[in-house]
Design a protein around this motif. Structure first.
Motif, PDB file in Angstrom:
ATOM      1  N   GLY A   1       0.808  -1.227   0.000  1.00  0.00           N
ATOM      2  CA  GLY A   1       0.000   0.000   0.000  1.00  0.00           C
ATOM      3  C   GLY A   1       0.832   1.263   0.000  1.00  0.00           C
ATOM      4  N   SER A   2       2.145   1.153   0.286  1.00  0.00           N
ATOM      5  CA  SER A   2       2.983   2.349   0.384  1.00  0.00           C
ATOM      6  C   SER A   2       3.053   3.108  -0.943  1.00  0.00           C
ATOM      7  CB  SER A   2       4.397   1.967   0.822  1.00  0.00           C
ATOM      8  OG  SER A   2       4.384   1.340   2.076  1.00  0.00           O
TER       9      SER A   2
ATOM     10  N   ASP B   1      -0.306   4.731  -1.993  1.00  0.00           N
ATOM     11  CA  ASP B   1      -0.602   5.921  -1.200  1.00  0.00           C
ATOM     12  C   ASP B   1       0.225   7.107  -1.670  1.00  0.00           C
ATOM     13  OD1 ASP B   1      -2.473   4.597   0.283  1.00  0.00           O
ATOM     14  OD2 ASP B   1      -1.155   4.223   1.996  1.00  0.00           O
ATOM     15  N   ARG B   2       1.494   6.871  -1.962  1.00  0.00           N
ATOM     16  CA  ARG B   2       2.342   7.980  -2.404  1.00  0.00           C
ATOM     17  C   ARG B   2       1.906   8.515  -3.761  1.00  0.00           C
ATOM     18  NH1 ARG B   2       6.330   4.677  -0.196  1.00  0.00           N
ATOM     19  NH2 ARG B   2       6.996   3.944  -2.244  1.00  0.00           N
TER      20      ARG B   2
ATOM     21  N   ALA C   1      -2.438   9.712  -2.862  1.00  0.00           N
ATOM     22  CA  ALA C   1      -2.880  10.465  -1.688  1.00  0.00           C
ATOM     23  C   ALA C   1      -2.790  11.972  -1.960  1.00  0.00           C
ATOM     24  CB  ALA C   1      -2.039  10.103  -0.475  1.00  0.00           C
TER      25      ALA C   1
END
Length: 309
Positions: free
Chosen positions: A269-270, A273-274, A277
């Motif tokens: 998910g990192s 998200d970057r 987001a």
């Protein structure tokens, strides 16, 4: 002006030292391995995880640019604390003792923690950082503000957003590769602040001449917010590809991001998200305090990014 630069062989450090050399400034360069930054002179080898910058290197220095740090997501929390926080405070103490006039600490917007809304955030709008990198930068910031509020040495904390320029890093590198291989464009969603490398260097050079006192903290962005889709399309256009092409569904980009997380051994998910987001930061404070004005945008720099990767 005699200046000392830590992290002189890093992405920002190389650009800064090349400009300092071009301007004829006297420099003391520091890096972990003592490498030569670009076409400059060799740097002094100092591993900030275990050593410190000597008083001898600081003798006669007027400005310190502390750019060195550890940002590796797989690094242990203790490593982040040692390099990003404790080494920063040790260098600031040595700089003050040596009579340095201006100490510039390159922090990060990650020190501000997660955003509560999609609106641009001012410097005071912070939340507890969720990762070791953000925590170590935040703890260093807090300690500097407490210790040097009344010091004769001006301390300036910069929080740059994602930096774009030649040989792009992080998400921009992967978006450029995706555009080059003609993958479908990302769907709409999210927006994040960024700043051009040359603009950041211009600000660094300007700071010692601004007459700031005490401790100042500034967000640094180009004033725009870019979604993953907009960034991808700007890079696609710089590659000479006509039109927007196809748009990939969210599930495809989640899959691609998950694969990137796996390859980089980071939490699932990192990467998504970057990419998607909302991370927006207000840059009015630094403009008002220094007169600095960003001139670059991702659109103007995209052709250079394409040519160097």
């Amino acid at each position: 002006m005699s200046v000392l630069v830590t992290g002189a062989t890093g992405y920002i450090g190389r650009a800064l030292t090349e400009r300092l050399h071009r301007d004829g400034e006297s420099t003391v360069l520091v890096s972990r391995r003592g490498a030569i930054p670009g076409r400059g002179k060799p740097s002094h080898a100092v591993d900030l995880a275990t050593g410190t910058v000597s008083d001898e290197l600081l003798r006669g220095v007027e400005t310190v640019y502390h750019l060195a740090g550890i940002a590796h997501r797989r690094a242990a929390e203790g490593q982040h604390a040692a390099v990003n926080c404790r080494a920063t405070l040790a260098l600031a103490e040595a700089a003050e003792r040596a009579g340095v006039q201006t100490f510039v600490f390159l922090s990060s917007v990650k020190a501000m923690g997660a955003a509560a809304t999609a609106m641009p955030r001012r410097e005071s709008e912070v939340a507890p950082p969720a990762d070791a990198y953000g925590r170590s930068k935040w703890e260093a910031e807090c300690a500097l503000r407490e210790r040097y509020a009344g010091s004769a040495m001006s301390v300036i904390i910069l929080r740059p957003a994602l930096v774009y320029g030649p040989r792009p890093k992080a998400n921009l590198k992967w978006l450029l590769r995706a555009a080059r291989f003609q993958l479908p464009a990302p769907p709409a969603g999210g927006a994040r602040s960024m700043v051009g490398l040359d603009d950041l260097v211009e600000l660094l050079l300007l700071l010692p001449r601004c007459g700031l006192s005490g401790v100042s903290t500034f967000n640094v962005t180009d004033g725009h917010a870019y979604s993953a889709r907009e960034s991808f399309l700007l890079l696609r256009a710089a590659l000479g590809k006509e039109g927007a092409g196809r748009t990939g569904p969210a599930w495809l980009w989640r899959l691609l991001a998950a694969l990137l997380d796996f390859l980089q051994r980071q939490p699932q998910g990192s990467s998504y998200d970057r990419l998607f987001a909302a991370e927006r930061y207000d840059n009015h404070a630094v403009q008002e305090a220094t007169g600095w004005r960003p001139r670059q945008t991702l659109a103007t720099v995209a052709p250079m990014m394409v040519a160097t990767l």
